[in-house]
Design an enzyme around this catalytic site. Structure first.
Site, PDB file in Angstrom:
ATOM      1  N   ILE A  26       0.835  -1.210   0.000  1.00 57.23           N
ATOM      2  CA  ILE A  26       0.000   0.000   0.000  1.00 57.23           C
ATOM      3  C   ILE A  26       0.869   1.260   0.000  1.00 57.23           C
ATOM      4  CG2 ILE A  26      -1.681   1.301   1.385  1.00 57.23           C
ATOM      5  CD1 ILE A  26      -2.752  -1.474   2.363  1.00 57.23           C
ATOM      6  N   SER A 151      -6.817   0.220   9.799  1.00 58.88           N
ATOM      7  CA  SER A 151      -7.233  -1.056   9.205  1.00 58.88           C
ATOM      8  C   SER A 151      -8.706  -1.280   9.519  1.00 58.88           C
ATOM      9  CB  SER A 151      -6.425  -2.207   9.807  1.00 58.88           C
ATOM     10  OG  SER A 151      -7.034  -3.450   9.483  1.00 58.88           O
ATOM     11  N   TYR A 164      -2.819  -6.412  17.311  1.00 56.10           N
ATOM     12  CA  TYR A 164      -2.854  -5.585  16.092  1.00 56.10           C
ATOM     13  C   TYR A 164      -4.197  -4.864  15.967  1.00 56.10           C
ATOM     14  CZ  TYR A 164      -2.996  -4.613  11.012  1.00 56.10           C
ATOM     15  OH  TYR A 164      -3.125  -4.027   9.787  1.00 56.10           O
ATOM     16  N   LYS A 168      -4.741  -0.708  15.770  1.00 53.27           N
ATOM     17  CA  LYS A 168      -5.375  -0.017  14.650  1.00 53.27           C
ATOM     18  C   LYS A 168      -6.591   0.796  15.111  1.00 53.27           C
ATOM     19  CE  LYS A 168      -2.487  -1.038  11.413  1.00 53.27           C
ATOM     20  NZ  LYS A 168      -1.784  -0.009  10.649  1.00 53.27           N
ATOM     21  N   THR A 199      -1.515  -8.003  -0.345  1.00 51.57           N
ATOM     22  CA  THR A 199      -0.088  -7.676  -0.164  1.00 51.57           C
ATOM     23  C   THR A 199       0.553  -8.810   0.633  1.00 51.57           C
ATOM     24  OG1 THR A 199      -0.352  -6.617   1.987  1.00 51.57           O
ATOM     25  CG2 THR A 199      -0.641  -5.196   0.066  1.00 51.57           C
TER      26      THR A 199
HETATM   27  N1  LIG Z   1      -2.757  -5.515   3.376  1.00 56.68           N
HETATM   28  C1  LIG Z   1      -3.888  -5.426   4.051  1.00 56.68           C
HETATM   29  O1  LIG Z   1      -4.843  -6.224   3.884  1.00 56.68           O
HETATM   30  C2  LIG Z   1      -4.053  -4.322   5.060  1.00 56.68           C
HETATM   31  C3  LIG Z   1      -5.340  -4.149   5.608  1.00 56.68           C
HETATM   32  C4  LIG Z   1      -5.537  -3.146   6.512  1.00 56.68           C
HETATM   33  C5  LIG Z   1      -4.505  -2.319   6.874  1.00 56.68           C
HETATM   34  N2  LIG Z   1      -3.275  -2.502   6.341  1.00 56.68           N
HETATM   35  C6  LIG Z   1      -2.196  -1.592   6.755  1.00 56.68           C
HETATM   36  O2  LIG Z   1      -1.567  -1.048   5.607  1.00 56.68           O
HETATM   37  C7  LIG Z   1      -0.215  -0.747   5.913  1.00 56.68           C
HETATM   38  C8  LIG Z   1       0.698  -1.343   4.861  1.00 56.68           C
HETATM   39  O3  LIG Z   1       0.470  -2.717   4.769  1.00 56.68           O
HETATM   40  P1  LIG Z   1       0.829  -3.553   3.461  1.00 56.68           P
HETATM   41  O4  LIG Z   1      -0.185  -4.616   3.385  1.00 56.68           O
HETATM   42  O5  LIG Z   1       1.045  -2.663   2.317  1.00 56.68           O
HETATM   43  O6  LIG Z   1       2.222  -4.220   3.907  1.00 56.68           O
HETATM   44  P2  LIG Z   1       3.471  -4.794   3.043  1.00 56.68           P
HETATM   45  O7  LIG Z   1       3.095  -5.008   1.630  1.00 56.68           O
HETATM   46  O8  LIG Z   1       3.993  -5.931   3.844  1.00 56.68           O
HETATM   47  O9  LIG Z   1       4.501  -3.576   3.101  1.00 56.68           O
HETATM   48  C9  LIG Z   1       4.994  -3.129   4.337  1.00 56.68           C
HETATM   49  C10 LIG Z   1       6.005  -2.045   4.107  1.00 56.68           C
HETATM   50  O10 LIG Z   1       6.401  -1.522   5.378  1.00 56.68           O
HETATM   51  C11 LIG Z   1       7.828  -1.666   5.543  1.00 56.68           C
HETATM   52  N3  LIG Z   1       8.038  -1.858   6.988  1.00 56.68           N
HETATM   53  C12 LIG Z   1       7.709  -2.920   7.754  1.00 56.68           C
HETATM   54  N4  LIG Z   1       8.033  -2.686   9.043  1.00 56.68           N
HETATM   55  C13 LIG Z   1       8.548  -1.430   9.094  1.00 56.68           C
HETATM   56  C14 LIG Z   1       9.062  -0.616  10.130  1.00 56.68           C
HETATM   57  N5  LIG Z   1       9.127  -1.046  11.396  1.00 56.68           N
HETATM   58  N6  LIG Z   1       9.510   0.614   9.818  1.00 56.68           N
HETATM   59  C15 LIG Z   1       9.453   1.064   8.548  1.00 56.68           C
HETATM   60  N7  LIG Z   1       8.994   0.344   7.514  1.00 56.68           N
HETATM   61  C16 LIG Z   1       8.552  -0.905   7.785  1.00 56.68           C
HETATM   62  C17 LIG Z   1       8.227  -2.796   4.598  1.00 56.68           C
HETATM   63  O11 LIG Z   1       9.569  -2.719   4.094  1.00 56.68           O
HETATM   64  P3  LIG Z   1      10.866  -3.271   4.902  1.00 56.68           P
HETATM   65  O12 LIG Z   1      10.669  -4.724   5.073  1.00 56.68           O
HETATM   66  O13 LIG Z   1      12.041  -2.911   4.022  1.00 56.68           O
HETATM   67  O14 LIG Z   1      10.875  -2.517   6.196  1.00 56.68           O
HETATM   68  C18 LIG Z   1       7.267  -2.526   3.433  1.00 56.68           C
HETATM   69  O15 LIG Z   1       7.748  -1.474   2.616  1.00 56.68           O
HETATM   70  C19 LIG Z   1       0.015  -1.258   7.337  1.00 56.68           C
HETATM   71  O16 LIG Z   1      -0.177  -0.178   8.229  1.00 56.68           O
HETATM   72  C20 LIG Z   1      -1.095  -2.261   7.545  1.00 56.68           C
HETATM   73  O17 LIG Z   1      -1.462  -2.397   8.911  1.00 56.68           O
HETATM   74  C21 LIG Z   1      -3.014  -3.487   5.435  1.00 56.68           C
END
Ligand SMILES: NC(=O)c1ccc[n+]([C@@H]2O[C@H](COP(=O)([O-])OP(=O)(O)OC[C@H]3O[C@@H](n4cnc5c(N)ncnc54)[C@H](OP(=O)(O)O)[C@@H]3O)[C@@H](O)[C@H]2O)c1
Length: 261
Positions: A26, A151, A164, A168, A199
């Protein structure tokens, strides 16, 4: 490019956007969209290699991006992120706090104090701490926008997601409190609330029967079952744009359904 995109093109020109956790998923989709809409974007995440790769990809697309390592839980990394952002034009207009962790899938009551601390530090405390470090440089611009990525689990918790869920929901409160505190400074604070988005982070949910049923029963029907990172990017761009200049303290769900009344 659609007509809609043409209208939006350039809406964020001359602005600087900082996005945490923006090397994939995202955060990366938001980075690409804000840059396409004219902003200079500062990419960041924990791993240098991921930062290099994301920056190179977007630069190849002709977009104005730079990047630096920033583990949002580390004060010195957050400081480095602020310095990197200031290199472009001495100020910051938008901050998107997207990075989050969920190191444990399991019962909230079986969660150790160490895991509680990690989740709350990274997911809840770090956005507020990063914003305090960034704030003097946003204030210089006279106005700005902050987006906290929450979330749908804030509204519809899944037991397996334990602490988690709590982190959120806390972000929704943080959004409201910060929106009130920063309104006199012209800085708006809103929350983007994704549903299940395809993701790496959400892999654990893709085969979960309950989430599958929720998506099937509640969501808009699409060829791909879950949302895509790009589904969240347009809202982030809108919330940063002048068209959202009178919107603050809101939590906006991007889930293909509404979890609220
Ligand atoms: N995917 C879903 O279904 C979903 C649903 C609701 C909410 N969300 C929220 O959306 C956000 C992004 O999720 P995503 O699904 O896009 O995750 P993702 O594809 O796993 O990407 C996570 C990103 O965050 C970085 N990261 C992880 N831990 C970190 C830290 N401590 N400090 C800085 N960077 C960090 C990772 O890179 P590195 O490994 O290089 O650090 C990566 O760039 C999160 O807040 C998640 O809670 C996601």
């Amino acid at each position: 490019m659609s007509d809609k995109r043409l209208i939006w093109s350039g809406a964020l020109a001359e602005k600087v956007a900082v996005i945490t956790g923006s090397t994939k998923g995202i955060g990366f989709a938001i980075a690409r969209r804000l840059a396409q809409d004219g902003a200079h974007v500062v990419i960041s995440s924990r791993k240098q290699q991921n930062v290099n790769q994301a920056v190179a990809t977007l630069q190849r697309e002709g977009l104005s991006v730079t990047g630096t390592v920033c583990h949002v839980g580390k004060a010195e990394d957050r400081e480095q992120l602020v310095s990197k952002a200031l290199e472009h034009s001495g100020g910051v207009d938008f901050l998107v706090c997207n990075a989050a962790v969920n190191p444990l899938v399991g019962s909230i009551l079986g969660t150790s104090e160490q895991i509680w601390d990690k989740i709350l530090d990274v997911n809840v405390k770090s956005p507020a701490l990063l914003l305090s470090q960034m704030l003097p440089h946003m204030e210089k611009r006279g106005k700005g926008a902050v987006i906290l990525v929450s979330s749908v689990a804030a509204y519809l918790p899944l037991v397996e997601l334990g602490v988690y869920n709590v982190s959120k929901t806390a972000l929704l409160s943080l959004t409201r409190v910060l929106a009130m505190e920063l309104a006199p400074k012209g800085i708006r604070v809103n929350s983007l609330v994704p549903g299940i988005i395809e993701t790496d982070f959400s892999k654990v949910l893709h085969k979960n029967e309950l989430t599958g049923n929720i998506v099937k029963a509640l969501s808009m029907q699409r060829q791909v079952g879950f949302g895509q990172p790009e589904d969240c990017a347009g809202l982030a761009s809108f919330l940063c744009s002048p068209d959202a200049s009178y919107i603050t303290g809101e939590n906006i769900v991007v889930a293909g359904f509404s979890p609220r009344l």
